[in-house]
Design an enzyme around this catalytic site. Structure first.
Site, PDB file in Angstrom:
ATOM      1  N   ARG A 129       0.975  -1.078  -0.055  1.00 42.30           N
ATOM      2  CA  ARG A 129      -0.001   0.097  -0.069  1.00 42.30           C
ATOM      3  C   ARG A 129       0.916   1.141  -0.056  1.00 42.30           C
ATOM      4  O   ARG A 129       0.324   2.389   0.606  1.00 42.30           O
ATOM      5  CB  ARG A 129      -0.918   0.119   1.098  1.00 42.30           C
ATOM      6  CG  ARG A 129      -2.103  -0.990   1.113  1.00 42.30           C
ATOM      7  CD  ARG A 129      -3.330  -0.530   0.267  1.00 42.30           C
ATOM      8  NE  ARG A 129      -4.134  -1.739  -0.109  1.00 42.30           N
ATOM      9  CZ  ARG A 129      -5.248  -1.727   0.866  1.00 42.30           C
ATOM     10  NH1 ARG A 129      -5.800  -0.855   1.758  1.00 42.30           N
ATOM     11  NH2 ARG A 129      -6.149  -2.828   0.532  1.00 42.30           N
TER      12      ARG A 129
ATOM     13  N   ARG B   8      -3.418   6.506   1.078  1.00 47.03           N
ATOM     14  CA  ARG B   8      -4.126   7.728   1.717  1.00 47.03           C
ATOM     15  C   ARG B   8      -3.033   8.458   2.697  1.00 47.03           C
ATOM     16  O   ARG B   8      -3.315   9.462   3.137  1.00 47.03           O
ATOM     17  CB  ARG B   8      -5.412   7.319   2.266  1.00 47.03           C
ATOM     18  CG  ARG B   8      -6.463   7.140   1.348  1.00 47.03           C
ATOM     19  CD  ARG B   8      -7.627   6.586   2.183  1.00 47.03           C
ATOM     20  NE  ARG B   8      -7.355   5.103   2.362  1.00 47.03           N
ATOM     21  CZ  ARG B   8      -8.171   4.228   3.083  1.00 47.03           C
ATOM     22  NH1 ARG B   8      -9.548   4.693   3.037  1.00 47.03           N
ATOM     23  NH2 ARG B   8      -7.983   3.243   3.385  1.00 47.03           N
TER      24      ARG B   8
ATOM     25  N   ARG C 142      -6.194  11.172  -5.843  1.00 40.75           N
ATOM     26  CA  ARG C 142      -7.450  10.324  -6.068  1.00 40.75           C
ATOM     27  C   ARG C 142      -8.950  11.335  -5.821  1.00 40.75           C
ATOM     28  O   ARG C 142      -9.903  11.180  -6.525  1.00 40.75           O
ATOM     29  CB  ARG C 142      -7.841   9.805  -4.646  1.00 40.75           C
ATOM     30  CG  ARG C 142      -8.850   8.790  -4.509  1.00 40.75           C
ATOM     31  CD  ARG C 142      -8.792   8.122  -2.798  1.00 40.75           C
ATOM     32  NE  ARG C 142      -9.782   7.104  -2.651  1.00 40.75           N
ATOM     33  CZ  ARG C 142     -11.074   7.359  -2.200  1.00 40.75           C
ATOM     34  NH1 ARG C 142     -11.163   8.893  -2.165  1.00 40.75           N
ATOM     35  NH2 ARG C 142     -11.931   6.717  -1.833  1.00 40.75           N
TER      36      ARG C 142
ATOM     37  N   ASP D 124      -6.830  -3.081  -7.556  1.00 39.51           N
ATOM     38  CA  ASP D 124      -7.383  -3.999  -6.277  1.00 39.51           C
ATOM     39  C   ASP D 124      -7.832  -5.246  -6.845  1.00 39.51           C
ATOM     40  O   ASP D 124      -7.944  -5.495  -8.007  1.00 39.51           O
ATOM     41  CB  ASP D 124      -8.507  -3.079  -6.036  1.00 39.51           C
ATOM     42  CG  ASP D 124      -8.860  -3.312  -4.572  1.00 39.51           C
ATOM     43  OD1 ASP D 124      -8.475  -2.836  -3.669  1.00 39.51           O
ATOM     44  OD2 ASP D 124      -9.755  -4.440  -4.390  1.00 39.51           O
TER      45      ASP D 124
ATOM     46  N   TYR E 165     -15.076 -12.409  -0.654  1.00 40.69           N
ATOM     47  CA  TYR E 165     -15.688 -11.379  -0.931  1.00 40.69           C
ATOM     48  C   TYR E 165     -16.884 -11.284  -2.052  1.00 40.69           C
ATOM     49  O   TYR E 165     -17.790 -10.901  -1.805  1.00 40.69           O
ATOM     50  CB  TYR E 165     -14.754  -9.985  -1.558  1.00 40.69           C
ATOM     51  CG  TYR E 165     -13.530  -9.744  -0.312  1.00 40.69           C
ATOM     52  CD1 TYR E 165     -13.875  -8.521   0.274  1.00 40.69           C
ATOM     53  CD2 TYR E 165     -12.418 -10.125  -0.378  1.00 40.69           C
ATOM     54  CE1 TYR E 165     -12.962  -7.940   1.145  1.00 40.69           C
ATOM     55  CE2 TYR E 165     -11.352  -9.733   0.733  1.00 40.69           C
ATOM     56  CZ  TYR E 165     -11.806  -8.534   1.215  1.00 40.69           C
ATOM     57  OH  TYR E 165     -10.850  -8.058   2.359  1.00 40.69           O
TER      58      TYR E 165
HETATM   59  C1  LIG Z   1      -8.162  -7.612   0.697  1.00 40.52           C
HETATM   60  C2  LIG Z   1      -7.644  -6.498  -0.202  1.00 40.52           C
HETATM   61  C3  LIG Z   1      -8.002  -5.726  -1.175  1.00 40.52           C
HETATM   62  N1  LIG Z   1      -7.424  -5.042  -1.762  1.00 40.52           N
HETATM   63  C4  LIG Z   1      -6.071  -5.533  -1.733  1.00 40.52           C
HETATM   64  C5  LIG Z   1      -6.451  -6.531  -0.735  1.00 40.52           C
HETATM   65  C6  LIG Z   1      -5.275  -7.543  -0.245  1.00 40.52           C
HETATM   66  C7  LIG Z   1      -4.190  -7.070   0.434  1.00 40.52           C
HETATM   67  C8  LIG Z   1      -4.451  -6.500   1.933  1.00 40.52           C
HETATM   68  O1  LIG Z   1      -4.786  -7.518   2.601  1.00 40.52           O
HETATM   69  O2  LIG Z   1      -4.457  -5.563   2.152  1.00 40.52           O
HETATM   70  C9  LIG Z   1      -4.816  -5.414  -2.275  1.00 40.52           C
HETATM   71  C10 LIG Z   1      -4.462  -4.275  -2.786  1.00 40.52           C
HETATM   72  N2  LIG Z   1      -5.361  -2.976  -2.732  1.00 40.52           N
HETATM   73  C11 LIG Z   1      -4.677  -1.966  -3.327  1.00 40.52           C
HETATM   74  C12 LIG Z   1      -3.311  -2.274  -3.867  1.00 40.52           C
HETATM   75  C13 LIG Z   1      -2.449  -1.498  -4.448  1.00 40.52           C
HETATM   76  C14 LIG Z   1      -1.032  -1.605  -4.304  1.00 40.52           C
HETATM   77  C15 LIG Z   1      -0.501  -1.300  -3.248  1.00 40.52           C
HETATM   78  O3  LIG Z   1      -0.251  -0.158  -3.158  1.00 40.52           O
HETATM   79  O4  LIG Z   1      -0.107  -2.391  -2.183  1.00 40.52           O
HETATM   80  C16 LIG Z   1      -3.310  -3.759  -3.578  1.00 40.52           C
HETATM   81  C17 LIG Z   1      -2.217  -4.623  -3.739  1.00 40.52           C
HETATM   82  C18 LIG Z   1      -5.107  -0.399  -3.281  1.00 40.52           C
HETATM   83  C19 LIG Z   1      -6.128   0.140  -2.430  1.00 40.52           C
HETATM   84  N3  LIG Z   1      -7.102  -0.802  -2.215  1.00 40.52           N
HETATM   85  C20 LIG Z   1      -8.230   0.204  -1.499  1.00 40.52           C
HETATM   86  C21 LIG Z   1      -7.460   1.290  -1.074  1.00 40.52           C
HETATM   87  C22 LIG Z   1      -7.903   2.557  -0.223  1.00 40.52           C
HETATM   88  C23 LIG Z   1      -8.859   3.206  -1.405  1.00 40.52           C
HETATM   89  C24 LIG Z   1      -8.919   4.506  -1.217  1.00 40.52           C
HETATM   90  O5  LIG Z   1      -8.236   5.479  -1.476  1.00 40.52           O
HETATM   91  O6  LIG Z   1      -9.883   4.994  -0.087  1.00 40.52           O
HETATM   92  C25 LIG Z   1      -6.230   1.302  -1.862  1.00 40.52           C
HETATM   93  C26 LIG Z   1      -5.188   2.172  -2.003  1.00 40.52           C
HETATM   94  C27 LIG Z   1      -9.558  -0.104  -0.891  1.00 40.52           C
HETATM   95  C28 LIG Z   1      -9.615  -1.555  -0.423  1.00 40.52           C
HETATM   96  N4  LIG Z   1      -9.607  -2.609  -1.256  1.00 40.52           N
HETATM   97  C29 LIG Z   1      -9.865  -3.769  -0.559  1.00 40.52           C
HETATM   98  C30 LIG Z   1     -10.396  -3.338   0.587  1.00 40.52           C
HETATM   99  C31 LIG Z   1     -10.655  -4.366   1.843  1.00 40.52           C
HETATM  100  C32 LIG Z   1     -10.428  -1.855   0.727  1.00 40.52           C
HETATM  101  C33 LIG Z   1     -10.839  -1.040   1.733  1.00 40.52           C
HETATM  102  C34 LIG Z   1     -10.199  -0.905   3.041  1.00 40.52           C
HETATM  103  C35 LIG Z   1      -9.073   0.463   2.862  1.00 40.52           C
HETATM  104  O7  LIG Z   1     -10.216   1.739   2.670  1.00 40.52           O
HETATM  105  O8  LIG Z   1      -8.036   0.417   3.043  1.00 40.52           O
HETATM  106  C36 LIG Z   1      -9.697  -5.121  -0.878  1.00 40.52           C
END
Ligand SMILES: Cc1c2[nH]c(c1CCC(=O)O)Cc1[nH]c(c(CCC(=O)O)c1C)Cc1[nH]c(c(CCC(=O)O)c1C)Cc1[nH]c(c(C)c1CCC(=O)O)C2
Length: 345
Positions: A26, A30, A39, A76, A153
């Site tokens: 990540r 944010r 964003r 994602d 999911y």
């Molecule tokens: C379970 C899972 C998801 N997404 C992901 C996983 C597996 C890894 C982990 O366990 O964290 C993987 C993921 N999500 C994202 C990436 C991009 C690469 C990176 O920066 O690592 C990767 C590799 C961007 C993201 N994916 C998400 C964000 C936040 C979105 C925003 O800008 O609001 C980002 C940068 C959103 C997301 N996406 C997901 C959830 C549950 C959420 C909401 C939680 C949150 O808000 O943090 C599903």
């Protein structure tokens, strides 16, 4: 083949480096003001994922700011199930929501695998832009969710603490559950292959909820799908390095690389780095595993624990990373302190 020069590729090939290469899960996120600005420009999170110029921009932001050794494609894990048909949206402040897939008819109604490219082609364009624009020393990592995590999911229609709905389907309607896992497995190979063809140099499989699979379930639904995907990827793309992340697998980490063919196992921070070195790194490269909370709290504890991770994994191939994604409340200065500590500045 000539020896790889990029430090991440060298570690993945099994080389022990004097200073471990470093990137962060990540890392585009944010906690960075420049991410929040881009964003806002994109509108919502999914619009950002499907806008190749802006998705490439946020991928590059942490590379410019910190000079990480790897960039991970900004996308994602839920884009792939969305490309199979179910609707996906994000509730502000709550997380993802999906149309559920829980019956055999719904599994059969998923789009055919080749159709995923209609939805996912902007992601491949992001990869193409990145492979042009990244500094030559930076490795580009593509990724997908592992079938079990993606299925949790799709079945629940949202994130859940215990993955109860997915466990229930697994236990009450095995045929539907395994048909779904198989469909995701097949589509994942197709999706990751397209990322590699667009320029991804490494791929990572995120199995965030692997830890809730116990005993034979872990073998059947964490190990076996990863092994299938990795074998197919290596057949299609000889020499492609793969990182597997069966998060919170505990004892399941032992032998995971050998059983799945992964070149590197990413370790979360529920295990100590000393345990990881003694039980996992003995058979190859590991990645991890500083607790993400240090990016919030910083100070002496950050420096001490960062040194401890580096020290514990010093005798074998290691890619420094957090044990899970950095959180939005992290302080960007703490990330710099971690990097300076790893690099010995
Ligand atoms: C379970 C899972 C998801 N997404 C992901 C996983 C597996 C890894 C982990 O366990 O964290 C993987 C993921 N999500 C994202 C990436 C991009 C690469 C990176 O920066 O690592 C990767 C590799 C961007 C993201 N994916 C998400 C964000 C936040 C979105 C925003 O800008 O609001 C980002 C940068 C959103 C997301 N996406 C997901 C959830 C549950 C959420 C909401 C939680 C949150 O808000 O943090 C599903």
């Amino acid at each position: 083949m000539t020896q790889p020069e990029k430090t991440i590729l060298r570690a993945l090939a099994g080389e022990t480096l004097p200073t471990p290469p470093i990137w962060m899960m990540r890392q585009a996120g944010r906690y960075l003001p420049e991410y929040r600005a881009t964003r806002a420009q994109a509108g919502d999170f999914l619009s950002l994922c499907y806008n190749p110029d802006l998705a490439a921009e946020v991928t590059l932001q942490p590379i410019r700011r910190y000079g990480f050794d790897a960039a991970i494609l900004f996308a994602d894990i839920l884009l792939l199930p969305q490309a199979l048909g179910p609707e996906l949206w994000f509730e502000t402040g709550e997380g993802p929501r999906m149309q559920t897939t829980t019956t055999m008819d719904q599994v059969r109604a998923l789009k055919p695998t080749h159709a995923i490219h209609d939805t996912l082609s902007p992601v491949y364009e992001t990869v193409r832009i990145l492979s042009r624009e990244l500094p030559r020393e930076t490795t580009l990592i593509g990724f997908a969710g592992a079938p079990w995590t993606v299925a949790t999911y799709m079945i629940a229609g949202r994130g859940s603490k215990d993955q109860g709905a997915a466990h229930a389907l697994k236990n009450t309607d095995r045929a539907t559950f395994t048909a779904l896992i198989d469909r995701i497995t097949e589509a994942t190979v197709e999706y990751l292959s397209a990322q590699v063809e667009a320029g991804a140099e490494v791929v990572k499989l995120f199995d965030s909820w692997a830890g809730s699979l116990k005993g034979q379930d872990f073998e059947d639904f964490a190990v076996a799908p990863a092994a299938k995907i990795i074998a197919a990827m290596k057949a299609r793309h000889p020499g492609l390095p793969v990182i597997a992340f069966p998060r919170e697998a505990g004892a399941g980490y032992i032998g995971f690389a050998a059983k799945t063919g992964a070149d590197c196992v990413a370790l979360d921070n529920s295990i100590t780095p000393e345990w990881g070195a003694a039980n996992v790194q003995t058979t190859g490269c590991v990645q991890g595993n500083l607790a993400p909370e240090h990016m919030v709290t910083g100070g002496e504890a950050l420096v001490r624990e960062t040194r401890r991770v580096v020290e514990a994994f010093r005798k074998g191939p290691h890619i420094f990373n957090l044990g899970h994604g950095i959180t939005p409340d992290a302080n960007p200065d703490n990330v710099q302190l971690m990097i300076d500590t790893v690099r010995g500045a």
